[in-house]
Design a protein around this motif. Structure first.
Motif, mmCIF file in Angstrom:
data_model
loop_
_atom_site.group_PDB
_atom_site.id
_atom_site.type_symbol
_atom_site.label_atom_id
_atom_site.label_comp_id
_atom_site.label_asym_id
_atom_site.label_seq_id
_atom_site.Cartn_x
_atom_site.Cartn_y
_atom_site.Cartn_z
ATOM 1 N N GLN A 400 2.895 -9.064 -40.567
ATOM 2 C CA GLN A 400 2.425 -8.643 -39.242
ATOM 3 C C GLN A 400 0.920 -8.371 -39.270
ATOM 4 O O GLN A 400 0.181 -8.708 -38.331
ATOM 5 C CB GLN A 400 3.205 -7.388 -38.799
ATOM 6 N N LYS A 403 -0.993 -11.612 -39.209
ATOM 7 C CA LYS A 403 -0.984 -12.225 -37.883
ATOM 8 C C LYS A 403 -1.999 -11.522 -36.972
ATOM 9 O O LYS A 403 -2.730 -12.170 -36.197
ATOM 10 C CB LYS A 403 0.422 -12.135 -37.273
ATOM 11 N N LEU A 404 -2.038 -10.163 -37.081
ATOM 12 C CA LEU A 404 -2.976 -9.411 -36.259
ATOM 13 C C LEU A 404 -4.404 -9.797 -36.598
ATOM 14 O O LEU A 404 -5.253 -9.942 -35.701
ATOM 15 C CB LEU A 404 -2.735 -7.903 -36.469
ATOM 16 N N TYR A 429 -0.088 -9.577 -26.764
ATOM 17 C CA TYR A 429 0.560 -9.941 -28.034
ATOM 18 C C TYR A 429 0.040 -9.075 -29.164
ATOM 19 O O TYR A 429 0.781 -8.677 -30.051
ATOM 20 C CB TYR A 429 0.277 -11.419 -28.311
ATOM 21 N N ARG A 430 -1.252 -8.700 -29.149
ATOM 22 C CA ARG A 430 -1.836 -7.842 -30.171
ATOM 23 C C ARG A 430 -1.208 -6.469 -30.128
ATOM 24 O O ARG A 430 -0.979 -5.837 -31.151
ATOM 25 C CB ARG A 430 -3.360 -7.761 -29.946
ATOM 26 N N LEU A 433 2.043 -6.501 -31.785
ATOM 27 C CA LEU A 433 1.908 -6.550 -33.245
ATOM 28 C C LEU A 433 1.529 -5.187 -33.794
ATOM 29 O O LEU A 433 2.027 -4.771 -34.849
ATOM 30 C CB LEU A 433 0.848 -7.576 -33.638
ATOM 31 N N ASN A 436 4.593 -3.022 -33.964
ATOM 32 C CA ASN A 436 5.494 -3.400 -35.089
ATOM 33 C C ASN A 436 4.916 -2.957 -36.426
ATOM 34 O O ASN A 436 5.636 -2.490 -37.288
ATOM 35 C CB ASN A 436 5.717 -4.914 -35.093
#
Length: 720
Positions: A400, A403-404, A429-430, A433, A436
Motif C-alpha cells: 500500500q 502504491k501511495l 484514491y490516495r 490508500l 488502509n
C-alpha cells in the motif's frame, strides 16, 4: 710291364723316366746325378716304402724339403694302361697322409697297396749288391726268406692246426694224431699242411680239439688261449717271416712273464713260512665251530647282562624321577592351597553391588523432557502461524505504501498519442490508500507485540529443554563410567573364578597322582621285601633296587668279556692258520697253473721255431736247386750253396766241397752267381702267383756301383 716312372718331390727332384724293359743308368764317375733316386723312386711307387731306409711317412718325408711327395707308375696290363700314384703328405689327418690313387680313384694306403699287389703284381725285387753284402747275416737271411714263396704262402688256419697237432702228439702221443690223419687220407701233418686243403684242415682241427677236450679240458683251454693270443698279432699285409718273428717275440715275452709270475709265487710262498698246517686244530683244543659257538654263547650272556644292567639303571632313574615328582607335587599342593583365597572373591562381589547402587535413574528426567517437548510442539506451530501472518501483513502494508508513493509522482501517458496527458484527480484514491495504510499499521503493531510475547515464551521453553538435555547427558555419562567399572569388576570376578577352578583341578590331580605314587611305592616295597625274604634261590639274582646290584653285574660282565676275548684270540689264530693254508694252496695252485701254461708256451715257441727253421731249410734247398740248374747252362763246375738254418748263414760258391763266401762286389763269382740267384727268386714268386691266378709283375732293380767293365758286361749279359 712298367713303362713310365714319375717323381715329383722325392729328393726335391721332378722327373719322368720311360722304361724299355732293360734299362741302364750310369755316370762317368759323377755322383749326385740321380741314379739312386730313380731306383728308390721305383721302390717307393711300387711298395709305398724304401726297404731298409724308410718305412713310415715321417721317414719318407725326410727325403724332401717340400710338404708333399708324389710318385707314380704307368703299367701296361692285360686290361690296358694303369696309372698308380702315391702321395705322402706332411700335413693331413691321421690315416690320410699316404693316399693311393688308381686311375684317379683315391684309396687309403692299405687298400691301395693291396690293389697294387692283386692287380699289378708283387713279384718285384730291388737289389743293391753293395748294400746286401754289408747286411748282417740275420738281415741277409731275413731278406731272402721275405722274397721266397714259402713266406708268401703263410696260412694262419693251417699253421694253427699244425701247432695243435704237434701239441697233441707231445701230450697224448702220435697214435691219436695218426688215426685222425688216416681218416682224412693223409700220412703226416706236413703233408696235410702242405696241401692246405681248408676243409681237411678244419676237420683236423675239430678232431684234435675234441680229443683234448675229452682227455683234459684244462690243457685244451690253455693251448687255445695261447694260440689265439699268438694269431691275433698276425698282420694281414705282413710276410710269413715278419709274422713268424712277431709271433716268436710275443711267445718270448709270454715266457718271460710266466717265469716272473712263477718266481713271484715262489717268493710269496717263501714269505708265508713253513707250510705245516693242521686245519681245525687250535691252541685251546677246540674246532672252529666250537670257538664260534662259544663266542656266540658268551656274547648272548653279555647281552643278557647288559639288559639286566640297563633294567637296573632304568629302575634307578625311575625311582629318582618319582622322588623328584613327589617333591614337586608337595610344593605345588601347598602353593595351590595358599592361592585359593575366598575373601578376595567376596570383596569383588560387594564392590559390584555398590557400583550397581551408584548408578542414577534418568527415567523421570526423560519423562519430564518428553512432556515439555509435547507441550512445546503446538506452541511452536502457533508461533509459526503468527510469524507467517505477521509477514503477510507486513507485505500488504509495504505494498500500500509503494502504491501511495507512486500516485504522488506518476505521469500518465495516452496509449494512443504521447502528447496526450491524463488530467484525472487521484485524491480520493490516495485517501483510501492512507486509510488502509493506517489500519494495516495498527494491526502490524498489535501483531508485533503478540509475536514478541510468543517468542519470549518459546525461548524460555527451549532453554528449559536444553537444561534438561544437559542434565540427562551428564547422568548418562556417569552411568556409562559406572558401567565400565562394573564390567572390570565382573571380569576380575570371572578371572578369579577361573583361577580358583584351575587351582582346584590341579590340586585334585596332584593329590590323586600323589596317592597313586604312594600306592605304587608301597607295592614295590612289599615286592622287594618278599624278594629279600626268599632263602631258596638257586643262583645269586640281582633285583632292581638291591644295594650294589649293578656292581655285581658289572664284575660278572667283565669276566665274560675276558672269556670271550680268549675265545676270540683262539678263533683268530685258527682262522689265521686256516687262511695261511688256503693262501698257500691258492699260491701253489696258481703256480702249478702258470707252470703248466709256461710249459705249453715253451712248446709252442719251440714248435714255431722249428716251423721257421723248416721253412728256411726248404727255401735254401729250393733256391740251391734252381740256381744250380741255371748255372749248369754256364759251367758244370759252378755250384751255388745256401744255408739259412739258425744263426749259421752261409751263401757262396761250393768249389769241390769248399764254400767260397761272397765277400766283395767285384769278385767274379759274385757277379756270375748273382743273376741266377735273383732270377730264381723272381721265378719262384711268379710261379706261386700264377698258380693262384694273380697277375705277376717281374721287376728286378740292381744298383751296383764301382763294377769293373768285365763284371758289368757279365751282369748285363746275365740280365739280358
Amino acid at each position: 710291364m712298367i713303362i713310365r716312372l714319375i717323381n715329383a718331390g722325392f729328393k726335391d727332384q721332378t722327373r719322368t723316366v720311360l722304361f724299355s724293359g732293360l734299362d741302364l743308368f750310369t755316370s762317368a764317375n759323377v755322383n749326385g746325378v740321380g741314379k739312386s733316386a730313380v731306383l728308390e723312386t721305383f721302390k717307393l711307387a711300387l711298395t709305398g716304402e724304401i726297404p731298409g731306409r724308410a718305412k713310415n711317412v715321417d721317414d719318407i718325408l725326410q727325403f724332401t724339403s717340400l710338404d708333399e711327395i708324389k710318385v707314380g707308375i704307368v703299367a701296361e696290363t692285360c686290361r690296358g694302361a694303369v696309372h698308380v700314384e702315391r702321395r705322402f703328405l706332411r700335413f693331413a689327418a691321421k690315416g690320410e697322409k699316404r693316399p693311393v690313387s688308381v686311375n684317379g680313384a683315391v684309396k687309403k694306403f692299405e687298400e691301395g697297396s693291396q690293389w697294387v699287389r692283386q692287380h699289378i703284381g708283387a713279384v718285384s725285387i730291388s737289389f743293391d749288391p753293395f748294400e746286401f753284402l754289408n747286411l748282417t747275416d740275420a738281415k741277409k737271411r731275413q731278406w731272402i726268406i721275405a722274397h721266397s714263396p714259402e713266406s708268401m704262402r703263410f696260412d694262419p688256419e693251417t699253421l694253427h692246426a699244425f701247432l695243435l697237432g704237434r701239441m697233441v702228439e707231445n701230450i697224448l702221443g702220435t697214435g691219436i694224431v695218426h688215426s685222425l690223419l688216416t681218416a682224412l687220407g693223409s700220412k703226416s701233418l706236413k703233408e696235410i699242411c702242405k696241401k692246405a686243403d681248408p676243409q681237411k684242415v678244419s676237420l683236423l682241427r675239430e678232431g684234435l680239439e675234441d680229443v683234448l677236450r675229452q682227455q683234459d679240458p684244462g690243457i685244451l683251454s690253455l693251448i687255445l688261449k695261447t694260440l689265439d693270443a699268438v694269431f691275433r698279432i698276425v698282420g694281414k699285409y705282413s710276410s710269413s717271416e715278419e709274422n713268424s718273428n712277431a709271433m716268436l717275440r710275443h711267445l718270448k715275452t709270454e715266457i718271460l712273464r710266466l717265469k716272473n709270475a712263477v718266481r713271484d709265487q715262489d717268493i710269496a710262498l717263501a714269505c708265508m713260512g713253513p707250510a705245516s698246517f693242521n686245519t681245525g686244530v687250535f691252541p685251546t683244543g677246540q674246532g672252529l665251530s666250537d670257538c664260534r659257538q662259544g663266542i656266540l654263547n658268551l656274547s648272548e650272556k653279555i647281552e643278557a647282562l647288559d639288559k639286566r644292567m640297563e633294567s637296573i639303571r632304568n629302575q634307578k632313574a625311575s625311582d629318582n624321577k618319582r622322588e623328584q615328582r613327589i617333591v614337586f607335587l608337595e610344593k605345588n599342593i601347598s602353593r595351590l592351597v595358599e592361592k585359593m583365597n575366598p575373601d578376595m572373591n567376596d570383596a569383588l562381589i560387594k564392590m559390584r553391588a555398590l557400583l550397581h547402587h551408584k548408578r542414577q535413574q534418568p527415567d523421570a528426567l526423560q519423562e519430564k523432557l518428553k512432556n515439555l517437548n509435547r507441550e512445546l510442539s503446538p506452541f511452536a506451530v502457533d508461533f509459526q502461524a503468527q510469524e507467517n501472518k505477521l509477514r503477510q501483513l507486513t507485505d500488504q502494508l509495504k505494498f500500500q505504501q509503494d502504491k501511495l508513493e507512486t500516485l504522488g509522482c506518476a505521469q500518465f501517458a495516452c496509449p494512443v498519442a504521447d502528447e496526450i496527458r491524463c488530467d484525472t484527480d487521484m485524491a480520493p484514491y490516495r485517501e483510501i490508500l492512507l486509510a488502509n495504510i493506517e489500519r494495516l499499521g495498527a494491526e502490524e503493531k498489535i501483531m508485533c507485540q503478540s509475536f514478541a510475547s510468543a517468542r519470549q515464551a518459546l525461548s524460555a521453553c527451549q532453554s528449559e529443554i536444553a537444561a534438561l538435555d544437559a542434565q540427562l547427558a551428564d547422568m548418562l555419562a556417569g552411568n556409562q563410567k559406572i558401567q565400565r567399572e562394573i564390567g572390570l569388576v565382573e571380569e576380575q570376578i570371572q578371572l578369579e573364578e577361573k583361577e580358583t577352578a584351575k587351582a582346584h583341578g590341579q590340586l585334585t590331580a596332584y593329590r590323586e597322582e600323589m596317592s597313586a605314587m604312594e600306592e605304587e611305592m608301597s607295592a614295590m616295597e612289599e615286592e622287594m621285601s618278599a624278594m629279600a625274604s626268599e632263602t631258596n634261590r638257586s643262583a645269586p639274582e640281582i633285583y632292581p633296587g638291591e644295594e650294589g646290584g649293578a656292581e655285581i653285574l658289572a664284575e660278572e660282565k667283565a669276566a665274560l668279556i675276558l672269556a670271550r676275548q680268549d675265545q676270540q684270540r683262539s678263533l683268530d689264530e685258527g682262522l689265521r692258520l686256516q687262511g695261511k693254508k688256503e693262501a698257500v694252496d691258492k699260491l701253489l695252485g696258481q703256480k702249478k697253473l702258470w707252470q703248466q701254461e709256461l710249459k705249453i708256451v715253451k712248446q709252442i715257441h719251440d714248435l714255431l721255431g722249428c716251423v721257421q727253421e723248416e721253412m728256411a731249410s726248404a727255401i735254401a734247398g729250393a733256391l740251391e736247386t734252381e740256381v744250380n740248374d741255371v748255372l749248369k747252362l754256364i759251367d758244370h763246375d759252378y755250384h751255388f750253396t745256401l744255408n739259412l738254418q739258425g744263426a749259421n748263414f752261409e751263401m757262396g760258391w761250393n768249389r769241390d766241397g769248399k764254400v767260397i763266401p761272397f765277400k766283395t762286389i767285384n769278385s767274379a763269382h759274385f757277379v756270375i752267381f748273382i743273376v741266377p740267384f735273383l732270377a730264381a727268386l723272381i721265378q719262384r714268386l711268379a710261379r706261386t702267383r700264377d698258380k693262384t691266378g694273380l697277375p705277376t709283375l717281374k721287376a728286378l732293380c740292381i744298383e751296383a756301383e764301382s763294377l769293373t767293365p768285365d763284371n758289368l758286361r757279365a751282369l748285363l749279359q746275365g740280365l739280358s
